[in-house]
Design a protein around this motif. Structure first.
Motif, PDB file in Angstrom:
ATOM      1  N   ILE A  86       0.860  -1.189   0.000  1.00 29.96           N
ATOM      2  CA  ILE A  86       0.000   0.000   0.000  1.00 29.96           C
ATOM      3  C   ILE A  86       0.897   1.240   0.000  1.00 29.96           C
ATOM      4  O   ILE A  86       1.739   1.402   0.878  1.00 29.96           O
ATOM      5  CB  ILE A  86      -0.933   0.020   1.227  1.00 29.96           C
ATOM      6  CG1 ILE A  86      -1.782  -1.250   1.251  1.00 29.96           C
ATOM      7  CG2 ILE A  86      -1.832   1.243   1.194  1.00 29.96           C
ATOM      8  CD1 ILE A  86      -2.477  -1.491   2.560  1.00 29.96           C
ATOM      9  N   ILE A  87       0.722   2.085  -1.009  1.00 28.55           N
ATOM     10  CA  ILE A  87       1.580   3.260  -1.158  1.00 28.55           C
ATOM     11  C   ILE A  87       1.085   4.401  -0.273  1.00 28.55           C
ATOM     12  O   ILE A  87       1.854   5.030   0.434  1.00 28.55           O
ATOM     13  CB  ILE A  87       1.585   3.711  -2.635  1.00 28.55           C
ATOM     14  CG1 ILE A  87       2.247   2.629  -3.499  1.00 28.55           C
ATOM     15  CG2 ILE A  87       2.327   5.033  -2.799  1.00 28.55           C
ATOM     16  CD1 ILE A  87       1.792   2.676  -4.927  1.00 28.55           C
ATOM     17  N   ALA A  88      -0.207   4.666  -0.322  1.00 28.44           N
ATOM     18  CA  ALA A  88      -0.775   5.775   0.454  1.00 28.44           C
ATOM     19  C   ALA A  88      -2.282   5.566   0.553  1.00 28.44           C
ATOM     20  O   ALA A  88      -2.869   4.818  -0.230  1.00 28.44           O
ATOM     21  CB  ALA A  88      -0.472   7.104  -0.230  1.00 28.44           C
ATOM     22  N   SER A  89      -2.897   6.232   1.536  1.00 28.53           N
ATOM     23  CA  SER A  89      -4.346   6.074   1.715  1.00 28.53           C
ATOM     24  C   SER A  89      -5.010   7.425   1.969  1.00 28.53           C
ATOM     25  O   SER A  89      -4.332   8.416   2.241  1.00 28.53           O
ATOM     26  CB  SER A  89      -4.623   5.136   2.896  1.00 28.53           C
ATOM     27  OG  SER A  89      -4.219   5.752   4.109  1.00 28.53           O
ATOM     28  N   ASN A  90      -6.335   7.420   1.887  1.00 26.21           N
ATOM     29  CA  ASN A  90      -7.152   8.616   2.180  1.00 26.21           C
ATOM     30  C   ASN A  90      -6.721   9.834   1.362  1.00 26.21           C
ATOM     31  O   ASN A  90      -6.499  10.917   1.893  1.00 26.21           O
ATOM     32  CB  ASN A  90      -7.126   8.923   3.678  1.00 26.21           C
ATOM     33  CG  ASN A  90      -7.670   7.752   4.491  1.00 26.21           C
ATOM     34  OD1 ASN A  90      -8.651   7.130   4.111  1.00 26.21           O
ATOM     35  ND2 ASN A  90      -7.012   7.438   5.594  1.00 26.21           N
ATOM     36  N   ILE A  91      -6.601   9.620   0.068  1.00 24.83           N
ATOM     37  CA  ILE A  91      -6.154  10.681  -0.843  1.00 24.83           C
ATOM     38  C   ILE A  91      -7.376  11.381  -1.430  1.00 24.83           C
ATOM     39  O   ILE A  91      -8.323  10.734  -1.874  1.00 24.83           O
ATOM     40  CB  ILE A  91      -5.303  10.071  -1.982  1.00 24.83           C
ATOM     41  CG1 ILE A  91      -4.057   9.409  -1.395  1.00 24.83           C
ATOM     42  CG2 ILE A  91      -4.929  11.101  -3.019  1.00 24.83           C
ATOM     43  CD1 ILE A  91      -3.479   8.360  -2.287  1.00 24.83           C
ATOM     44  N   MET A 174      -5.755  22.630  -4.264  1.00 26.46           N
ATOM     45  CA  MET A 174      -5.171  21.771  -3.220  1.00 26.46           C
ATOM     46  C   MET A 174      -5.590  22.175  -1.809  1.00 26.46           C
ATOM     47  O   MET A 174      -5.394  21.410  -0.862  1.00 26.46           O
ATOM     48  CB  MET A 174      -3.645  21.817  -3.323  1.00 26.46           C
ATOM     49  CG  MET A 174      -3.094  21.214  -4.600  1.00 26.46           C
ATOM     50  SD  MET A 174      -1.325  21.547  -4.781  1.00 26.46           S
ATOM     51  CE  MET A 174      -0.660  20.572  -3.427  1.00 26.46           C
ATOM     52  N   ILE A 175      -6.153  23.377  -1.678  1.00 23.59           N
ATOM     53  CA  ILE A 175      -6.481  23.899  -0.332  1.00 23.59           C
ATOM     54  C   ILE A 175      -7.463  22.973   0.391  1.00 23.59           C
ATOM     55  O   ILE A 175      -8.479  22.568  -0.166  1.00 23.59           O
ATOM     56  CB  ILE A 175      -7.029  25.334  -0.431  1.00 23.59           C
ATOM     57  CG1 ILE A 175      -5.916  26.292  -0.886  1.00 23.59           C
ATOM     58  CG2 ILE A 175      -7.616  25.808   0.897  1.00 23.59           C
ATOM     59  CD1 ILE A 175      -6.380  27.680  -1.255  1.00 23.59           C
ATOM     60  N   GLY A 176      -7.104  22.642   1.625  1.00 25.10           N
ATOM     61  CA  GLY A 176      -7.965  21.809   2.459  1.00 25.10           C
ATOM     62  C   GLY A 176      -8.007  20.348   2.056  1.00 25.10           C
ATOM     63  O   GLY A 176      -8.850  19.592   2.541  1.00 25.10           O
ATOM     64  N   LYS A 177      -7.100  19.938   1.182  1.00 21.77           N
ATOM     65  CA  LYS A 177      -7.121  18.559   0.678  1.00 21.77           C
ATOM     66  C   LYS A 177      -5.765  17.867   0.835  1.00 21.77           C
ATOM     67  O   LYS A 177      -4.739  18.520   0.995  1.00 21.77           O
ATOM     68  CB  LYS A 177      -7.517  18.536  -0.808  1.00 21.77           C
ATOM     69  CG  LYS A 177      -8.903  19.108  -1.055  1.00 21.77           C
ATOM     70  CD  LYS A 177      -9.411  18.819  -2.434  1.00 21.77           C
ATOM     71  CE  LYS A 177     -10.797  19.421  -2.653  1.00 21.77           C
ATOM     72  NZ  LYS A 177     -11.815  18.865  -1.778  1.00 21.77           N
ATOM     73  N   VAL A 178      -5.825  16.523   0.767  1.00 18.26           N
ATOM     74  CA  VAL A 178      -4.598  15.708   0.705  1.00 18.26           C
ATOM     75  C   VAL A 178      -4.403  15.351  -0.765  1.00 18.26           C
ATOM     76  O   VAL A 178      -5.233  14.673  -1.370  1.00 18.26           O
ATOM     77  CB  VAL A 178      -4.736  14.419   1.550  1.00 18.26           C
ATOM     78  CG1 VAL A 178      -3.492  13.549   1.378  1.00 18.26           C
ATOM     79  CG2 VAL A 178      -4.950  14.747   3.022  1.00 18.26           C
ATOM     80  N   SER A 179      -3.319  15.848  -1.346  1.00 20.50           N
ATOM     81  CA  SER A 179      -3.064  15.637  -2.773  1.00 20.50           C
ATOM     82  C   SER A 179      -1.837  14.764  -2.971  1.00 20.50           C
ATOM     83  O   SER A 179      -0.915  14.774  -2.165  1.00 20.50           O
ATOM     84  CB  SER A 179      -2.817  16.980  -3.476  1.00 20.50           C
ATOM     85  OG  SER A 179      -3.923  17.837  -3.309  1.00 20.50           O
TER      86      SER A 179
END
Length: 325
Positions: A86-91, A174-179
């Protein structure tokens, strides 16, 4: 206590607490997440519950619970064919950087990426980079490519890190987000991140140097807080997702313009290849669907992704698997 995983280096995880402190944590026992056979149970982006251990001089933590993920990105482990990493989550969003000729990004590469992102339920925005270097022919090519994807409904941006074109528009998305940023090696990802956040310069430079040397640090994702209320997950080892395992009947569902027409095909199990009365092929003949997209679909359908996946990930996978042995 609850926190967010910012970095994973095998057995240790850097977790940011709700108060904003960073704590090095280990995992308590073995985790089994339903439906995922993975070489790493905890990933960057995971929300975890942990307890503090104050037995030594430094304060560390023990993670005992992983909260449900809204999505995650995996790649296959090279030695353990049925295992996932798993590389990353909750994107929230993936920005796919596209360059026309330096290096070239093909329709096929973009389509494989988009299909997998659709399967993971992650919004993808195409970012056409290095627009300051275009001559007339390259500009035509870029605008045509942009037209193809905008017609389907994908958002597209045109940027230049050197001339700071499109940077503010990108930051606003991108504001307020996980990018997460992705794309071929050499598309200018680090330069673009530095243009948005100059204070990260050293980190991105260190990562790119490590990647040139093939050190195992390239296989670990890391999250950064940016000054304009945004988070970015940097994944130096990811140059494409490869294709997630999916049934042949599923694939067309991840092409949005195919999905809209699927119900009009005569046969429910139509693969849009040789079957009569196929709505997708009819739309193709009327130029309502781009031929480049259909060619990509056929390649994925025929399973022509083994070389693709190996070429892109092989070196990173071997290093990553050795690290965990």
């Amino acid at each position: 206590m609850t926190g967010l995983v910012y970095k994973s280096t095998g057995s240790w995880y850097t977790v940011k607490s709700e108060q904003g402190d960073f704590i090095e944590c280990r995992m308590k026992g073995k985790f089994r997440i339903k439906g995922i056979k993975s070489t790493n149970p905890i990933a960057v982006g995971d929300v975890v519950d942990y307890e503090l251990e104050e037995s030594s001089d430094t304060v560390t933590g023990t993670i005992y619970k992983i909260h449900d993920r809204k999505n995650y990105i995996v790649r296959k482990s090279v030695n353990l064919s049925h295992q996932m990493h798993i590389i990353a989550s909750n994107i929230d969003r993936v920005f796919l950087l596209v360059t026309i000729n330096n290096p070239p990004t093909t329709f096929n590469f973009i389509d494989r990426f988009l299909v997998t992102a659709e399967a993971y339920g992650i919004e993808t925005i195409l970012v056409f980079n290095k627009i300051d270097t275009f001559d007339d022919a390259t500009l035509d090519e870029q605008l045509y490519m942009q037209h193809v994807y905008q017609e389907i409904g994908y958002k597209c941006l045109r940027v230049s890190s050197t001339e700071m074109k499109g940077i503010e528009e990108l930051k606003a998305m991108m504001i307020g987000k996980v990018s997460m940023f992705s794309g071929h090696s050499g598309v200018g990802k680090s330069t673009l991140v530095n243009a948005m956040e100059p204070s990260l310069h050293l980190k991105t430079k260190t990562i790119s140097e490590a990647s040139k040397q093939g050190q195992h640090t390239t296989t670990f994702a890391e999250m950064y807080d940016l000054s304009f209320d945004a988070k970015i997950i940097d994944t130096p080892g990811i140059k494409g997702f490869g294709i997630v395992d999916m049934e042949k009947e599923e694939i067309s569902g991840y092409f949005p313009e195919f999905f809209k027409l699927k119900d009009q095909c005569k046969f429910n199990n139509c693969l849009h290849k040789d079957e009569p009365h196929c709505a997708i092929k009819a739309a193709l003949e009327k130029d309502e669907i781009a031929w480049s997209r259909y060619r990509s679909y056929l390649k994925i359908l025929e399973g022509d992704d083994e070389h693709y996946r190996t070429d892109i990930h092989n070196e990173d996978r071997i290093i990553s698997d050795k690290t965990r042995e």
